[in-house]
Design a protein around this motif. Structure first.
Motif, PDB file in Angstrom:
ATOM      1  N   VAL A 177      23.338  10.177  -4.140  1.00 52.86           N
ATOM      2  CA  VAL A 177      22.347   9.815  -5.138  1.00 52.86           C
ATOM      3  C   VAL A 177      20.969  10.201  -4.621  1.00 52.86           C
ATOM      4  N   ASP A 178      20.385  11.206  -5.272  1.00 50.15           N
ATOM      5  CA  ASP A 178      19.033  11.670  -4.937  1.00 50.15           C
ATOM      6  C   ASP A 178      18.101  10.869  -5.830  1.00 50.15           C
ATOM      7  N   THR A 179      17.488   9.838  -5.253  1.00 47.63           N
ATOM      8  CA  THR A 179      16.783   8.842  -6.061  1.00 47.63           C
ATOM      9  C   THR A 179      15.286   9.125  -6.089  1.00 47.63           C
ATOM     10  N   TRP A 180      14.781   9.470  -7.248  1.00 47.16           N
ATOM     11  CA  TRP A 180      13.333   9.677  -7.368  1.00 47.16           C
ATOM     12  C   TRP A 180      12.664   8.400  -7.867  1.00 47.16           C
ATOM     13  N   TRP A 181      11.650   7.974  -7.127  1.00 46.42           N
ATOM     14  CA  TRP A 181      10.833   6.839  -7.560  1.00 46.42           C
ATOM     15  C   TRP A 181       9.617   6.734  -6.673  1.00 46.42           C
ATOM     16  N   GLN A 182       8.791   5.717  -6.876  1.00 47.71           N
ATOM     17  CA  GLN A 182       7.508   5.590  -6.173  1.00 47.71           C
ATOM     18  C   GLN A 182       7.223   4.117  -5.881  1.00 47.71           C
ATOM     19  N   THR A 183       6.296   3.888  -4.966  1.00 52.75           N
ATOM     20  CA  THR A 183       5.856   2.513  -4.716  1.00 52.75           C
ATOM     21  C   THR A 183       5.481   1.857  -6.049  1.00 52.75           C
ATOM     22  N   GLU A 184       4.813   2.635  -6.875  1.00 56.22           N
ATOM     23  CA  GLU A 184       4.301   2.111  -8.143  1.00 56.22           C
ATOM     24  C   GLU A 184       5.406   1.766  -9.134  1.00 56.22           C
ATOM     25  N   GLY A 224       7.234   9.554   7.208  1.00 55.32           N
ATOM     26  CA  GLY A 224       7.965  10.796   7.402  1.00 55.32           C
ATOM     27  C   GLY A 224       7.670  11.881   6.387  1.00 55.32           C
ATOM     28  N   LYS A 225       6.619  11.702   5.574  1.00 55.38           N
ATOM     29  CA  LYS A 225       6.328  12.736   4.579  1.00 55.38           C
ATOM     30  C   LYS A 225       5.235  13.665   5.083  1.00 55.38           C
ATOM     31  N   ILE A 226       5.363  14.918   4.695  1.00 57.31           N
ATOM     32  CA  ILE A 226       4.370  15.895   5.116  1.00 57.31           C
ATOM     33  C   ILE A 226       3.072  15.681   4.339  1.00 57.31           C
ATOM     34  N   GLY A 254       7.794  18.509  -6.452  1.00 55.93           N
ATOM     35  CA  GLY A 254       6.690  18.173  -5.556  1.00 55.93           C
ATOM     36  C   GLY A 254       5.516  17.626  -6.346  1.00 55.93           C
ATOM     37  N   ARG A 255       4.468  17.293  -5.614  1.00 61.23           N
ATOM     38  CA  ARG A 255       3.298  16.722  -6.272  1.00 61.23           C
ATOM     39  C   ARG A 255       2.571  17.794  -7.066  1.00 61.23           C
ATOM     40  N   ILE A 256       1.839  17.357  -8.083  1.00 59.34           N
ATOM     41  CA  ILE A 256       1.167  18.334  -8.941  1.00 59.34           C
ATOM     42  C   ILE A 256       0.294  19.262  -8.112  1.00 59.34           C
ATOM     43  N   VAL A 298      15.918   9.462  -0.467  1.00 60.92           N
ATOM     44  CA  VAL A 298      14.685   9.058  -1.152  1.00 60.92           C
ATOM     45  C   VAL A 298      13.471   9.492  -0.348  1.00 60.92           C
ATOM     46  N   GLY A 299      12.373   9.741  -1.046  1.00 60.41           N
ATOM     47  CA  GLY A 299      11.095   9.915  -0.358  1.00 60.41           C
ATOM     48  C   GLY A 299      10.470  11.272  -0.542  1.00 60.41           C
ATOM     49  N   GLU A 300      11.314  12.282  -0.654  1.00 67.73           N
ATOM     50  CA  GLU A 300      10.823  13.642  -0.789  1.00 67.73           C
ATOM     51  C   GLU A 300      11.909  14.429  -1.493  1.00 67.73           C
ATOM     52  N   PRO A 301      11.560  15.585  -2.028  1.00 69.39           N
ATOM     53  CA  PRO A 301      12.640  16.435  -2.528  1.00 69.39           C
ATOM     54  C   PRO A 301      13.562  16.790  -1.360  1.00 69.39           C
ATOM     55  N   ILE A 302      14.860  16.729  -1.576  1.00 68.13           N
ATOM     56  CA  ILE A 302      15.770  17.121  -0.501  1.00 68.13           C
ATOM     57  C   ILE A 302      16.123  18.593  -0.700  1.00 68.13           C
ATOM     58  N   TYR A 326       0.839  -1.196   0.000  1.00 70.59           N
ATOM     59  CA  TYR A 326       0.000   0.000   0.000  1.00 70.59           C
ATOM     60  C   TYR A 326       0.878   1.252   0.000  1.00 70.59           C
ATOM     61  N   THR A 327       0.502   2.250  -0.794  1.00 66.49           N
ATOM     62  CA  THR A 327       1.275   3.503  -0.851  1.00 66.49           C
ATOM     63  C   THR A 327       1.169   4.224   0.489  1.00 66.49           C
ATOM     64  N   SER A 328       1.994   5.257   0.653  1.00 65.95           N
ATOM     65  CA  SER A 328       2.067   5.923   1.967  1.00 65.95           C
ATOM     66  C   SER A 328       0.798   6.670   2.358  1.00 65.95           C
ATOM     67  N   GLY A 329      -0.019   7.011   1.399  1.00 69.32           N
ATOM     68  CA  GLY A 329      -1.228   7.754   1.739  1.00 69.32           C
ATOM     69  C   GLY A 329      -0.999   9.237   1.906  1.00 69.32           C
ATOM     70  N   SER A 330       0.033   9.771   1.278  1.00 73.91           N
ATOM     71  CA  SER A 330       0.281  11.214   1.378  1.00 73.91           C
ATOM     72  C   SER A 330      -0.826  12.006   0.706  1.00 73.91           C
ATOM     73  N   THR A 331      -1.405  11.465  -0.358  1.00 70.26           N
ATOM     74  CA  THR A 331      -2.387  12.238  -1.110  1.00 70.26           C
ATOM     75  C   THR A 331      -3.816  11.736  -0.951  1.00 70.26           C
ATOM     76  N   GLY A 332      -4.036  10.619  -0.323  1.00 71.30           N
ATOM     77  CA  GLY A 332      -5.409  10.140  -0.175  1.00 71.30           C
ATOM     78  C   GLY A 332      -5.412   8.716   0.318  1.00 71.30           C
ATOM     79  N   GLY A 367       2.134  11.917 -11.025  1.00 72.79           N
ATOM     80  CA  GLY A 367       1.536  12.775 -10.003  1.00 72.79           C
ATOM     81  C   GLY A 367       2.504  13.818  -9.477  1.00 72.79           C
ATOM     82  N   ASP A 368       3.750  13.770  -9.939  1.00 73.64           N
ATOM     83  CA  ASP A 368       4.748  14.751  -9.504  1.00 73.64           C
ATOM     84  C   ASP A 368       5.020  15.770 -10.616  1.00 73.64           C
ATOM     85  N   GLY A 369       5.349  16.964 -10.195  1.00 74.53           N
ATOM     86  CA  GLY A 369       5.792  17.978 -11.141  1.00 74.53           C
ATOM     87  C   GLY A 369       7.310  17.996 -11.187  1.00 74.53           C
TER      88      GLY A 369
HETATM   89  P1  ATP Z   1       0.351   8.211  -1.945  1.00 80.08           P
HETATM   90  O1  ATP Z   1       0.673   7.796  -3.351  1.00 80.08           O
HETATM   91  O2  ATP Z   1      -0.524   7.257  -1.221  1.00 80.08           O
HETATM   92  O3  ATP Z   1      -0.094   9.640  -1.844  1.00 80.08           O
HETATM   93  P2  ATP Z   1       3.204   8.532  -1.566  1.00 80.08           P
HETATM   94  O4  ATP Z   1       3.195   9.072  -2.950  1.00 80.08           O
HETATM   95  O5  ATP Z   1       3.851   9.355  -0.490  1.00 80.08           O
HETATM   96  O6  ATP Z   1       1.716   8.154  -1.102  1.00 80.08           O
HETATM   97  P3  ATP Z   1       5.335   6.664  -2.056  1.00 80.08           P
HETATM   98  O7  ATP Z   1       5.172   5.779  -3.214  1.00 80.08           O
HETATM   99  O8  ATP Z   1       5.987   6.127  -0.842  1.00 80.08           O
HETATM  100  O9  ATP Z   1       3.902   7.105  -1.577  1.00 80.08           O
HETATM  101  O10 ATP Z   1       6.153   7.945  -2.458  1.00 80.08           O
HETATM  102  C1  ATP Z   1       6.435   8.346  -3.774  1.00 80.08           C
HETATM  103  C2  ATP Z   1       6.507   9.851  -3.857  1.00 80.08           C
HETATM  104  O11 ATP Z   1       7.539  10.355  -3.004  1.00 80.08           O
HETATM  105  C3  ATP Z   1       6.851  10.396  -5.219  1.00 80.08           C
HETATM  106  O12 ATP Z   1       5.735  10.448  -6.061  1.00 80.08           O
HETATM  107  C4  ATP Z   1       7.405  11.775  -4.873  1.00 80.08           C
HETATM  108  O13 ATP Z   1       6.363  12.697  -4.635  1.00 80.08           O
HETATM  109  C5  ATP Z   1       8.136  11.528  -3.575  1.00 80.08           C
HETATM  110  N1  ATP Z   1       9.573  11.263  -3.810  1.00 80.08           N
HETATM  111  C6  ATP Z   1      10.209  10.094  -3.697  1.00 80.08           C
HETATM  112  N2  ATP Z   1      11.529  10.222  -3.911  1.00 80.08           N
HETATM  113  C7  ATP Z   1      11.753  11.515  -4.198  1.00 80.08           C
HETATM  114  C8  ATP Z   1      12.932  12.285  -4.523  1.00 80.08           C
HETATM  115  N3  ATP Z   1      14.139  11.754  -4.575  1.00 80.08           N
HETATM  116  N4  ATP Z   1      12.765  13.606  -4.782  1.00 80.08           N
HETATM  117  C9  ATP Z   1      11.542  14.154  -4.717  1.00 80.08           C
HETATM  118  N5  ATP Z   1      10.415  13.493  -4.405  1.00 80.08           N
HETATM  119  C10 ATP Z   1      10.512  12.184  -4.142  1.00 80.08           C
END
Ligand code: ATP
Ligand code: MG
Length: 639
Positions: free
Chosen positions: A398-405, A598-600, A503-505, A374-378, A251-257, A488-490
């Motif tokens: 390494v600033d790694t961008w990716w998603q559960t998906e 840990g995400k806002i 960040g997210r759109i 990983v996880g958020e923009p640093i 299951y995704t983190s639930g940051s957006t719903g 879902g990210d810009g």
């Molecule tokens: P949900 O999809 O339920 O709202 P979530 O998106 O927080 O939850 P994750 O799949 O854990 O669930 O997180 C992926 C998201 O985290 C990305 O879409 C992006 O917004 C953010 N993210 C991950 N890594 C980075 C990074 N290196 N730089 C910027 N943003 C990142």
């Protein structure tokens, strides 16, 4: 062995190859694995039309992922350490498992699960703290073809019950309790509460961890882990899986719903997690790799367990928290095991910055070679601290961008190969074809553009569906722009073609016609020496369309400092971005609503900023729900 890219020129060459001929590119890599039967076709796919998305990699290939972790690695690595386990309490004994030892444990528990009637395709919910048995349980599921659905052990009973329901899990694996810092959490009680509303669960396997004095026991349903394995043999032949058989649900983190049950399949995920692990981190034999994530998140799945173990690496698993017994704990562990690769989240880095440099300086970090986030923009300030204070200026980040998906890392530097820039995820990995579009879906070509980040071609690690609701998968990811996967990210593509995730759109604020990324404003605010962390959202503004509302955590302030802080923060933003991005409203807060990863959760702050606290949506994944009321009480609007 899966090859590693070793130079920037080779990266560009491989990238071109992977776009010109994706099937050739990935099938070359797939040749390195142990297949019971090879595939007939490399790829079938459609992102649109009837039944979409429909993506199949290595069609009709047969294999088992654990045969590729164990049998494939056994010849060279039988006696090499696979997993190092560092307990929450530093006085407790560390555990180390060689590949052979871990293999035996996995086979034994695989047999134990079978004795409970678990069959290929059954879903198994796992609700365990960060103990070795969590790794053993997930790999045992994969061994017998059961689908693991791991639920972070910080979740409440209702969050756990939701996930068990959604996946219709047949078994739950949990423990009496779990340690986290100074606390011990009675997981079995929480699990029991959840199970009251989960009729699909036939058996609950309970691991001894905290030796809780009183433990509820449901006869006939509950069984102790140690009893279950007592007579289980360590001989086990892996189940033959189709390349596209489901490996796990997460299951995704639930940051957006409401969290989505993301489904990953066997072969594609396997190849993608190992390939990205090796290339991004540039792991070499003898290195000691540590990812601080919890296995309850995708980062732990792909980069504590599957990627590293497929690659034959030595991976550390840590039960505790960064600040217990003191704020030097991470660095203690780095020193203790001579960690070479360290991978963590910006939220942890910011928290450690706030603790002061003394905690770092008192430890020997000279073993470190590569750092990751990983996880958020640093934000830039945290990046620079990480680079200079932790990496002593010599470790690539390494600033790694990716998603559960996405299953694995998508956009990231290759350590030591791709030149880095603070706060930029840089370039797509081979096989990944990002595209930026405007809100109408028109492609934004060339460099120095900013838009919505989509992916236009399948990659092996991508999700296949959302469990039990394929339409939801299509609606969420493929319906906005036909033929594209919506992240879902810009993102911005800079003058060099480097990507910066902004960040997210929903988090892009349109101020008087200027599109401003929340991450960028936060970055600027965080440059103020007294600011610990901040979160920025938009709110309706009569003149500008949207105004900027900043929630800011500061170090302790004197009354005088407090009186001047708002203006100083505005000046800081003015200096780093310009007057257009100056926050209209600034609220000093003691904490922010964060997910357990840990995400806002900006959507809550957005609601508060709009003066509407009536429908805050699903808050079950919040770490501290209490903070929401505190923020509402101090809000700079009528809520
Ligand atoms: P949900 O999809 O339920 O709202 P979530 O998106 O927080 O939850 P994750 O799949 O854990 O669930 O997180 C992926 C998201 O985290 C990305 O879409 C992006 O917004 C953010 N993210 C991950 N890594 C980075 C990074 N290196 N730089 C910027 N943003 C990142
Ligand atoms: Mg998401």
């Amino acid at each position: 062995m899966v090859d590693k890219i070793t130079s920037l020129a080779e990266y560009f060459q491989k990238y071109q190859e992977s776009v010109a001929n994706p099937e050739g590119f990935w099938s070359n890599i797939a040749e390195n694995y142990y297949w019971r039967k090879k595939w007939d076709r490399v790829l079938d796919w459609k992102f649109d039309g009837d039944g979409a998305p429909d993506v199949k990699w290595f069609v009709n290939g047969k294999l088992n992922i654990t045969e590729n972790i164990f049998e494939r690695n056994m010849f060279m690595r039988k006696d090499q350490t696979a997993l190092i386990w560092e307990p929450n309490n530093p006085d407790e004994d560390t555990l180390k498992f060689t590949y052979e030892e871990l293999f035996d444990k996995v086979k034994q528990f695989a047999n134990a699960l079978k004795s409970l009637g678990v069959e290929k395709g059954d879903r198994v919910a796992i609700y365990l703290p960060m103990v070795p048995e969590l790794a053993i349980a997930m790999l045992a599921c994969a061994r017998i073809g059961a689908v693991h659905s791991i639920v972070f052990a910080g979740f409440s009973a209702s969050a756990l019950a939701d996930r068990i329901h959604d996946a219709k899990s047949k078994i739950l694996i949990t423990s009496d309790g779990g340690f986290r810092g100074a606390k011990s959490i009675h997981l079995k009680n929480i699990a029991d509460e959840a199970l009251q509303s989960c009729p699909t669960v036939e058996k609950a396997v309970v691991l001894h961890r905290t030796n809780e004095e009183h433990i509820n026991w449901v006869e006939g349903r509950d069984v102790w882990w140690h009893d279950l394995i007592e007579n289980a043999s360590t001989e086990n032949k892996a189940e033959e899986m189709d390349a596209e058989d489901m490996l796990f649900i997460l299951y995704t983190s639930g940051s957006t719903g409401k969290p989505k049950g993301v489904v990953h399949s066997t072969a594609g995920y396997m190849i993608y997690s190992e390939y990205t692990f090796k290339n991004v981190f540039q792991y070499s034999d003898g290195d000691v790799y540590w990812c601080t994530a919890d296995i309850g998140w995708v980062t732990g799945h792909s980069y504590i367990i599957y990627g590293p173990l497929l690659a034959g690496a030595t991976s550390i698993m840590f039960e505790g928290v960064p600040t217990w017994p003191d704020a030097g704990r991470f660095w203690d562990i780095v020193d203790k095991y001579k960690v070479t690769h360290f991978y963590t989240a910006p939220t942890a880095i910011r928290a450690l910055v706030a603790q002061g440099d003394e905690w770092v300086k008192s430890h020997d970090l000279s073993s470190l070679k590569v750092l990751g986030t990983v996880g958020e923009p640093i934000n830039e300030e945290a990046w620079r601290w990480y680079h200079s204070m932790i990496g002593k200026g010599k470790c690539p980040i390494v600033d790694t961008w990716w998603q559960t998906e996405t299953g694995g890392i998508m956009i990231s530097p290759l350590a030591g190969i791709t030149p880095t820039k603070p706060s930029l995820a840089t370039l797509p990995l081979p096989g990944i074809q990002p595209i930026l579009v405007d809100p109408e879906g028109n492609e934004l070509k060339g460099n120095s553009v900013e838009g919505i980040l989509c992916i236009k071609f399948p990659w092996p690690g991508m999700l296949r569906t959302t469990y039990g609701d394929h339409q939801r998968c299509y609606n969420t990811y493929f319906s906005s722009y036909r033929g594209l996967y919506l992240t879902g990210d810009g993102a911005k593509r800079d003058e060099e073609g480097y990507y910066r995730i902004i960040g997210r759109i929903d988090d892009v604020i349109n101020v008087s016609g200027h599109r401003i990324g929340t991450a960028e404003v936060e970055d600027a605010i965080n440059q103020h020496p007294k600011v610990v962390e901040s979160a920025v959202v938009g709110y309706p503004h009569d003149i500008k369309g949207a105004g900027i509302y900043a929630y800011v955590i500061c170090e302790e302030l004197t009354d005088r400092e407090m009186a001047g802080i708002e203006n100083e923060i505005r000046e800081t933003v003015n200096k780093f971005i310009g007057p257009i991005a100056k926050p209209d409203k600034i609220q000093i807060v003691s904490g922010l609503p964060k997910t357990r990863s840990g995400k806002i959760m900006r959507r809550i702050l957005r609601k508060i900023g709009e003066g509407d606290a009536t429908n805050l949506g699903d808050t079950s994944t919040l770490l501290d729900p209490g903070i929401v009321d505190t923020i509402i009480n101090g809000a700079k609007v009528e809520v």
